[in-house]
Design a protein around this motif. Structure first.
Motif, PDB file in Angstrom:
ATOM      1  N   ALA C 161       0.836  -1.203   0.000  1.00  0.00           N
ATOM      2  CA  ALA C 161       0.000   0.000   0.000  1.00  0.00           C
ATOM      3  C   ALA C 161       0.870   1.251   0.000  1.00  0.00           C
ATOM      4  CB  ALA C 161      -0.924  -0.013   1.205  1.00  0.00           C
ATOM      5  N   ALA C 164       2.457   1.706  -3.336  1.00  0.00           N
ATOM      6  CA  ALA C 164       1.452   2.114  -4.336  1.00  0.00           C
ATOM      7  C   ALA C 164       1.217   3.615  -4.243  1.00  0.00           C
ATOM      8  CB  ALA C 164       0.153   1.345  -4.123  1.00  0.00           C
ATOM      9  N   VAL C 165       1.106   4.113  -3.019  1.00  0.00           N
ATOM     10  CA  VAL C 165       0.873   5.542  -2.841  1.00  0.00           C
ATOM     11  C   VAL C 165       2.091   6.338  -3.321  1.00  0.00           C
ATOM     12  CG1 VAL C 165       0.547   7.370  -1.137  1.00  0.00           C
ATOM     13  CG2 VAL C 165      -0.801   5.255  -0.997  1.00  0.00           C
ATOM     14  N   GLY C 168       2.351   6.250  -7.079  1.00  0.00           N
ATOM     15  CA  GLY C 168       1.332   7.040  -7.763  1.00  0.00           C
ATOM     16  C   GLY C 168       1.512   8.536  -7.570  1.00  0.00           C
ATOM     17  N   PHE C 169       2.397   8.881  -6.646  1.00  0.00           N
ATOM     18  CA  PHE C 169       2.504  10.290  -6.254  1.00  0.00           C
ATOM     19  C   PHE C 169       2.952  11.215  -7.389  1.00  0.00           C
ATOM     20  CE2 PHE C 169       4.450  13.845  -3.686  1.00  0.00           C
ATOM     21  CZ  PHE C 169       3.259  14.258  -3.104  1.00  0.00           C
ATOM     22  N   HIS C 172       0.199  12.773  -9.059  1.00  0.00           N
ATOM     23  CA  HIS C 172      -0.703  13.591  -8.257  1.00  0.00           C
ATOM     24  C   HIS C 172      -0.036  14.860  -7.748  1.00  0.00           C
ATOM     25  CE1 HIS C 172      -3.601  14.326  -4.852  1.00  0.00           C
ATOM     26  NE2 HIS C 172      -4.404  14.095  -5.859  1.00  0.00           N
ATOM     27  N   VAL C 176      -1.731  19.310  -5.193  1.00  0.00           N
ATOM     28  CA  VAL C 176      -1.842  19.751  -3.790  1.00  0.00           C
ATOM     29  C   VAL C 176      -0.533  20.404  -3.384  1.00  0.00           C
ATOM     30  CG1 VAL C 176      -2.882  19.005  -1.625  1.00  0.00           C
ATOM     31  CG2 VAL C 176      -2.698  17.386  -3.524  1.00  0.00           C
ATOM     32  N   HIS C 180       1.779  20.004   2.631  1.00  0.00           N
ATOM     33  CA  HIS C 180       0.493  19.507   3.112  1.00  0.00           C
ATOM     34  C   HIS C 180       0.270  18.052   2.695  1.00  0.00           C
ATOM     35  CE1 HIS C 180      -3.767  19.288   4.008  1.00  0.00           C
ATOM     36  NE2 HIS C 180      -4.034  19.013   2.731  1.00  0.00           N
ATOM     37  N   GLY C 181       0.501  17.777   1.423  1.00  0.00           N
ATOM     38  CA  GLY C 181       0.299  16.425   0.930  1.00  0.00           C
ATOM     39  C   GLY C 181       1.168  15.419   1.662  1.00  0.00           C
ATOM     40  N   GLN C 184      -0.113  14.853   5.154  1.00  0.00           N
ATOM     41  CA  GLN C 184      -1.330  14.046   5.166  1.00  0.00           C
ATOM     42  C   GLN C 184      -1.021  12.568   4.957  1.00  0.00           C
ATOM     43  OE1 GLN C 184      -4.900  14.664   5.270  1.00  0.00           O
ATOM     44  NE2 GLN C 184      -4.157  16.427   6.435  1.00  0.00           N
ATOM     45  N   LEU C 188      -1.653   9.600   7.486  1.00  0.00           N
ATOM     46  CA  LEU C 188      -2.456   8.450   7.063  1.00  0.00           C
ATOM     47  C   LEU C 188      -1.791   7.145   7.491  1.00  0.00           C
ATOM     48  CD1 LEU C 188      -3.658   8.048   3.328  1.00  0.00           C
ATOM     49  CD2 LEU C 188      -3.201   6.123   4.851  1.00  0.00           C
ATOM     50  N   PHE C 189      -0.544   6.995   7.114  1.00  0.00           N
ATOM     51  CA  PHE C 189       0.109   5.704   7.403  1.00  0.00           C
ATOM     52  C   PHE C 189       0.549   5.586   8.863  1.00  0.00           C
ATOM     53  CE2 PHE C 189       0.466   5.536   2.713  1.00  0.00           C
ATOM     54  CZ  PHE C 189      -0.141   4.300   2.534  1.00  0.00           C
ATOM     55  N   LYS C 191      -1.363   6.569  11.359  1.00  0.00           N
ATOM     56  CA  LYS C 191      -2.582   6.018  11.966  1.00  0.00           C
ATOM     57  C   LYS C 191      -2.760   4.544  11.579  1.00  0.00           C
ATOM     58  CE  LYS C 191      -5.473  10.231  11.910  1.00  0.00           C
ATOM     59  NZ  LYS C 191      -6.534  10.853  11.075  1.00  0.00           N
TER      60      LYS C 191
END
Lengths: 194, 194, 194, 194
Positions: C161, C164-165, C168-169, C172, C176, C180-181, C184, C188-189, C191
């Motif tokens: 996971a 993958a993020v 893919g970055f 993207h 953003v 900040h990105g 975030q 996310l990871f 948590k």
DNA sequence: GATGAATGAGTCTTCATTCAT
DNA sequence: TATGAATGAAGACTCATTCAT
């Protein structure tokens, strides 16, 4: 890929030589075998080169045809404009004789090239923005009529007839002695425009 | 496979109708879109039939073109021979006027068909063994000269010029009023052959 | 022919400069126009050199791509290994944050190059024997779990996971704010791995 | 020629069967050998047909790809919309779990097709006007946040991360037990969105 | 070093024709 | 009588690579 013909740089002597080979080959194939048979492969064969080589020098088959057409028009103009202008200044009769003489002899001297261009234009006419020979000639005739050096006739129809005879000449040349044929045609239209 | 057109049996009325549809479709496509675009598929489309159906009625694309050419020549002969023979009996001038009049009006009346045949002959000339219009006409002219009803000129060259004008007419018709154009062309060659 | 890149001798500074130009050109073309458009010709154009010159410096198109891929991995390693090792010594959370931070910022800083390598790997994956990022990361995560500094989860799936993020970055980034990105994603990871 | 796929008429069962064969062949080739290797010839081979037959059923290579992409999206929508709407009505957590579950299982069930579409989109993205998964998902997340059923995070970044994991899943599926993998990923994002 | 010229292999696409139904 | 399906052959064009200068 970009072909060499698209570049701004002037072409080297070798490039020009090869390009001329290809143009000549295209002319020969078109004249001899017709438009339908003129594949890039066939032209390459006639130019003693591979298909890829032909497409290296001209990025497109169309580009070859462009050049075949352009070359003829350039040579034609160069040969014909001077004498025609000179004759136009004297009389309608002289103008007409010169017009016919230069056009017919040019065609006789470049029969294969003229036929090749015929083949191209018959099949790709829309692609070329060529000067309309009939309109140009019609204007010359009308001017001479106004100057009183040619008789009474519809200049548009006459121009069409003259161009039709000229354009058909490349298929007929060779069946008659050139000087005789030219003289006869000049005589024909001289009588017709009295 | 053998197509119906190869059979000995006479064609039924339905078959003839279908064949005529296809011929008409071929004429339209050739006239409108040119030789290169005239694929069997395109013709079939224009005939509201499938490609296979077209090739059921004519075993070959070439066979369609054969018929397009033949049909024009047959209609042409039928329309023109009678009047021409009659006129030929009177004088060279009348013969010439009739030749031009019938030919030019025929072309005007069958412009699409004539153009279609042009397209075919330009691309498949060798395939057809057509009567040589120039020789025929040349003979008519020479005969009239011998009879003293036409002036002095090379009949072969004159015949070539006349045929060139006639053959080019299908591209020019429509730009001028037909009666006027025909009259002008007759006048042109009447003067030229005095 | 043997290209200079195959020779044993070290490259001169000029050679290196030329090679770098070509690599940069390849990156630009791949990033901008995609894999399919990246012909040797197109790359040569972008490098202000001829096709033959490009293939003089790299004997093969594949060799260019090799170097594009290699260069990215080398720069990446150099930038990321140090900080990661340091953080790994403290806690799983720190390690993860550092892993994400260095990777994402590296991608943002080398977007074109990263995209270029994406293009290459998507189309020539089999040709490269690259270190498996998932396995490496999975091991780091598992070690942290054993040390009790990360919670309970399947490290292989989590590693997949995260990769993958990260992978893919590059598509993207730019949509953003970077800080900040990154924050975030780290959140996310963090948590997710508690 | 016009391909059957361009016609208005509904396709016969035979046509559909052949078309499906070709689509399946294209999927297999794209999945197995990649975009670059997927020539019409190669696809035809895989479909046990000739190249011309493939182009009889689909007038263009692009038309094949269109259908490959369309088919996947249609099946996908059909499988996923219902359950997602139902879950969305209950809670953000349920929505997210359903979104992940349906997407991941769909991918697992259609791995080759998904990979094939990946190949196409990576190389022809501009040609397709596909719904933007990130924006859609981002809206779902934001709505749930406003409803108080999901925690605090940037929905755009989260949506990107979720889509990245989903889109990367087709390459990873098979390395882990499906139920386990799906459960882990749902758990991951459930924690991350608290 | 650098590059113009040349080319074989491969790509997509068109088309006339055949055949089974 | 009609046609859907299939296909071999040919055509234009692209591209990586080689070679002589």
């Amino acid at each position: 890929m970009q072909s060499i013909s698209d570049r701004a740089k002037p072409l080297t002597r070798t490039q020009q030589a090869r390009r001329n080979d290809i143009i000549q080959a295209a002319i020969t194939v078109l004249d001899t075998d017709g438009f339908a048979a003129a594949s890039v492969d066939r032209i390459a064969q006639a130019a003693h080169a591979s298909k890829a080589t032909v497409l290296y020098h001209f990025s497109t088959k169309e580009a070859i045809y462009d050049q075949v057409v352009r070359a003829l028009y350039e040579t034609g103009r160069a040969n014909m404009v001077g004498p025609l202008d000179a004759a136009t200044a004297t009389s309608g009769k002289a103008m007409l004789a010169t017009y016919l003489d230069t056009n017919l002899r040019f065609i006789a001297a470049h029969k294969a090239h003229v036929n090749a261009v015929h083949e191209i234009l018959q099949n790709r006419f829309a692609a070329y923005d060529l000067p309309d020979g009939i309109t140009e000639l019609s204007n010359l005739l009308a001017t001479a009529q106004q100057a009183g050096t040619l008789g009474d006739f519809d200049p548009t129809v006459m121009a069409f007839a003259i161009r039709a005879v000229i354009d058909g000449f490349s298929f007929h040349v060779g069946h008659v002695d050139l000087d005789h044929g030219v003289a006869q045609i000049i005589d024909l239209f001289t009588k017709a425009t009295k």
